[in-house]
Design a protein around this motif. Structure first.
Motif, PDB file in Angstrom:
ATOM      1  N   MET A  90      -4.044   6.469   0.940  1.00 51.77           N
ATOM      2  CA  MET A  90      -3.045   5.988   1.894  1.00 51.77           C
ATOM      3  C   MET A  90      -3.027   4.454   1.995  1.00 51.77           C
ATOM      4  SD  MET A  90      -1.852   8.142   4.798  1.00 51.77           S
ATOM      5  CE  MET A  90      -3.068   8.395   6.044  1.00 51.77           C
ATOM      6  N   ARG A  91      -4.196   3.836   2.042  1.00 50.67           N
ATOM      7  CA  ARG A  91      -4.254   2.377   2.232  1.00 50.67           C
ATOM      8  C   ARG A  91      -4.553   1.606   0.952  1.00 50.67           C
ATOM      9  NH1 ARG A  91      -3.128   2.497   7.321  1.00 50.67           N
ATOM     10  NH2 ARG A  91      -3.730   4.470   8.254  1.00 50.67           N
ATOM     11  N   GLU A 104       2.605  10.445   7.557  1.00 57.95           N
ATOM     12  CA  GLU A 104       1.262  10.805   7.097  1.00 57.95           C
ATOM     13  C   GLU A 104       1.226  12.228   6.572  1.00 57.95           C
ATOM     14  OE1 GLU A 104      -1.932   9.476   9.464  1.00 57.95           O
ATOM     15  OE2 GLU A 104      -1.009   7.516   9.805  1.00 57.95           O
ATOM     16  N   ILE A 156       0.975   3.721   2.171  1.00 55.29           N
ATOM     17  CA  ILE A 156       1.611   4.037   3.459  1.00 55.29           C
ATOM     18  C   ILE A 156       2.697   3.017   3.800  1.00 55.29           C
ATOM     19  CG2 ILE A 156      -0.137   2.879   4.898  1.00 55.29           C
ATOM     20  CD1 ILE A 156       0.302   5.322   6.854  1.00 55.29           C
ATOM     21  N   GLU A 157       2.497   1.763   3.421  1.00 60.89           N
ATOM     22  CA  GLU A 157       3.547   0.757   3.671  1.00 60.89           C
ATOM     23  C   GLU A 157       4.820   1.101   2.897  1.00 60.89           C
ATOM     24  OE1 GLU A 157       0.815  -3.283   4.294  1.00 60.89           O
ATOM     25  OE2 GLU A 157       1.562  -2.769   2.309  1.00 60.89           O
ATOM     26  N   ARG A 161      -3.550  -0.260  -2.559  1.00 55.39           N
ATOM     27  CA  ARG A 161      -2.395  -0.935  -3.152  1.00 55.39           C
ATOM     28  C   ARG A 161      -1.815  -0.066  -4.266  1.00 55.39           C
ATOM     29  NH1 ARG A 161      -2.808  -6.813  -2.261  1.00 55.39           N
ATOM     30  NH2 ARG A 161      -3.449  -6.849  -0.090  1.00 55.39           N
ATOM     31  N   THR A 191       0.845  -1.187   0.000  1.00 57.04           N
ATOM     32  CA  THR A 191       0.000   0.000   0.000  1.00 57.04           C
ATOM     33  C   THR A 191       0.889   1.249   0.000  1.00 57.04           C
ATOM     34  OG1 THR A 191      -0.090   0.225   2.381  1.00 57.04           O
ATOM     35  CG2 THR A 191      -1.737  -1.219   1.364  1.00 57.04           C
TER      36      THR A 191
END
Lengths: 273, 299
Positions: free
Chosen positions: B123-124, B111, B94-95, B126, B92
């Motif tokens: 943000m989340r 963030e 953020i990852e 893929r 994702t």
């Protein structure tokens, strides 16, 4: 401003690679599920008859043989494909521009691959014991473990060599499959050793590392061999892994050195800019 | 102090010379734009500075270090935004940012950075589900996450829609006010005009011009381009130079002394009661100057 420790970087890289693996259904299928399906098929086909000159049950032969296949699928097949995809997508190039040391990136990826190969072996053996009464011999486990380590290292090195030689993402799966699957049939992985097979076929298989991985690992689960496995000669039914490990080490070191020489971090350039 | 010093750098690929003795210096805190047609050696030069490529001759200092040997210490202080890709599709947003942050000794708040490039909604998501422009913005975030002193932006807004482009420009301006040095390559002249303190034009492996957006290629000394139509039926032969003898629906010429030329032209028109239809006087744009420089090199 503290520099992240090398241990933290390595663990982070392994964690990241494991996460990517969990989200890649194809890789997970061929590493973990496909070998299990083969075990179910073979055990159903042959029942619990004693097969071939080995005089063991089908599951006693196939569980370790297919565990080897799962480990090789992971460290050779998946690794080479994942590596080339990363190169074509520019991941390798981008990572080289970050502070992560190159060898740490590769180390993390190889360690993750070895971890998944271990899972493939453990799942296979647990299912074998649970469903088909496969017998585990405690005194040969150290030899089996060492064989696993050498075998996975050897095939990971060869996987990196395939990645170095493969021109692009489309070419990698056929190259990896064409080199792995035919060997699987003559290397005591998919088919037990047979007295009626022509001798030259055995000689061909002896040259390549897969049969040595399969023999050294499967020997640990043989009821007829004796000894702990740490022997050079198999005379008189002795379980001997060392000659097999030597062949795998030679392939691994040779393949690894060649891979290091030929490895590319970027796709082949189309134009010079 | 100079952030980048390049001295007589040569790069060859087989028999092809991509860079033939390039020298330039970029000061700390400067936004420097490198312009040039495809194949001019732009990418080779930037990749040598980033440490992605070896050089065949010459010396290079990036933040005082040689990028060929600077290793981790150098890469902790630079941020690279490549032209394309390098993202793992199954992670994702953020990852990806959080992981890259762990590689640096100091990282920007994650963030906040994602919001800064306008990806807070994604943000989340893929990475493989992002649009081309969203991927570029994620790459921009990855180039900034280590809070680098020097940032390489290789065609940073290619594929952006106009509002995303403006946002990216604002971001670059903000970075500049923090004293970051930025080396930018771009095909958009308005981008170079809007962002760069200085510009260098590279063609055929050499720097052919260097200056501020206002002075590049003597832009400030060049006359304006005057353009008009004459709808009345009069002889155009006695028009003042450089307009005399021009034919076509639109009469167009580059003048040396704009004031004098306009005075002569309007004097001629008023005396004959001729309307100069659609008259425009445009100073040379950066694009005019750039295209002239490239054309001179090709000749």
């Amino acid at each position: 401003m503290k520099q992240p420790s090398l241990a933290r970087l390595l663990l982070g890289q392994i964690g990241l690679e494991n996460r990517i693996f969990r989200r890649s259904p194809t890789a997970a299928f061929f590493s973990l599920i496909f070998p299990l399906l083969m075990l179910l098929v073979f055990a159903t086909l042959f029942g619990n008859d004693r097969i071939g000159p080995l005089g063991v049950t089908a599951a006693q032969f196939y569980a370790p043989a297919l565990a080897v296949y799962g480990a090789v699928s992971t460290s050779y097949w998946n690794l080479s494909i994942h590596m080339v995809n990363s190169r074509e997508l520019g991941v390798l190039k981008r990572m080289r521009g970050t502070p992560l040391p190159t060898w740490m990136f590769l180390g993390g990826r190889l360690a993750s691959s070895a971890w998944i190969a271990l899972l493939a072996v453990l799942i296979m053996m647990v299912v074998g014991v649970w469903l088909y009464d496969v017998t585990i011999y405690v005194h040969t486990l150290p030899a089996a473990a060492l064989t696993f380590v050498v075998g996975v290292a050897c095939f990971a090195a060869l996987g990196c060599l395939v990645a170095a030689l493969s021109p692009n993402s489309n070419a990698t799966p056929p190259i990896a499959s064409a080199t792995l699957l035919p060997l699987g049939f003559i290397s005591e992985v998919f088919i037990p050793p047979s007295a009626s097979a022509p001798a030259w076929l055995g000689t061909v298989a002896d040259f390549f590392p897969l049969k040595h991985f399969a023999r050294a690992f499967s020997g640990a689960f043989s009821p007829t061999l004796h000894g702990s496995g740490f022997a050079w000669s198999d005379a008189g039914g002795t379980y001997a892994i060392l000659p097999h490990l030597a062949v795998m080490a030679a392939w691994g070191i040779g393949g690894g050195l060649l891979a290091v020489r030929l490895f590319r971090w970027e796709p082949r350039p189309e134009t010079v800019g | 102090m100079a952030a980048i010093v390049v001295d007589k750098v040569v790069k060859r690929y087989g028999g092809v010379t991509a860079l033939s003795g390039v020298s330039l210096a970029i000061a700390e805190g400067e936004v420097f734009a490198l312009l040039g047609p495809n194949g001019a050696g732009k990418t080779s030069l930037v990749e040598i500075l980033e440490g992605h490529r070896d050089r065949d001759a010459g010396t290079v200092a990036v933040l005082g270090m040689d990028p060929a040997t600077g290793g981790r210490a150098l890469r902790e202080r630079i941020g690279i935004v490549l032209q394309e890709g390098g993202l793992e599709g199954e992670l994702t947003v953020i990852e990806t940012v959080r992981y890259t942050a762990t590689l640096f000794p100091k990282a920007r708040p994650i963030e906040e950075l994602i919001a800064l490039v306008g990806l807070q909604e994604k943000m989340r998501a893929r990475v493989r589900t992002l649009s081309g422009g969203q991927r570029r913005r994620l790459e921009l975030a990855l180039g900034l996450v280590g809070d680098p002193d020097l940032i390489f932006l290789d065609e940073p807004t290619t594929g952006f829609d106009p509002s995303a482009r403006r946002q990216a420009w604002e971001l670059v301006r903000a970075l500049r006010t923090f004293g970051k040095t930025i080396l930018l390559t771009t095909h958009y002249m308005d981008e170079a005009q809007a962002l760069a303190d200085r510009i260098a034009v590279i063609a055929h492996g050499r720097i052919v011009a260097e200056g501020t957006p206002a002075t590049l290629g003597d832009r400030h000394r060049r006359g304006a381009r005057v353009r008009f139509r004459v709808m009345t039926d009069v002889s155009l032969q006695d028009m003042p130079p450089p307009f005399a003898g021009k034919i076509g629906a639109w009469i167009e010429a580059e003048v040396k002394d704009t004031t004098a030329a306009l005075h002569a032209l309007t004097g001629w028109a008023v005396a004959r009661r001729v309307e100069l239809d659609g008259l425009t006087v445009v100073p040379p744009t950066l694009e005019d100057v750039y295209l002239d420089l490239i054309a001179e090199q090709a000749a």
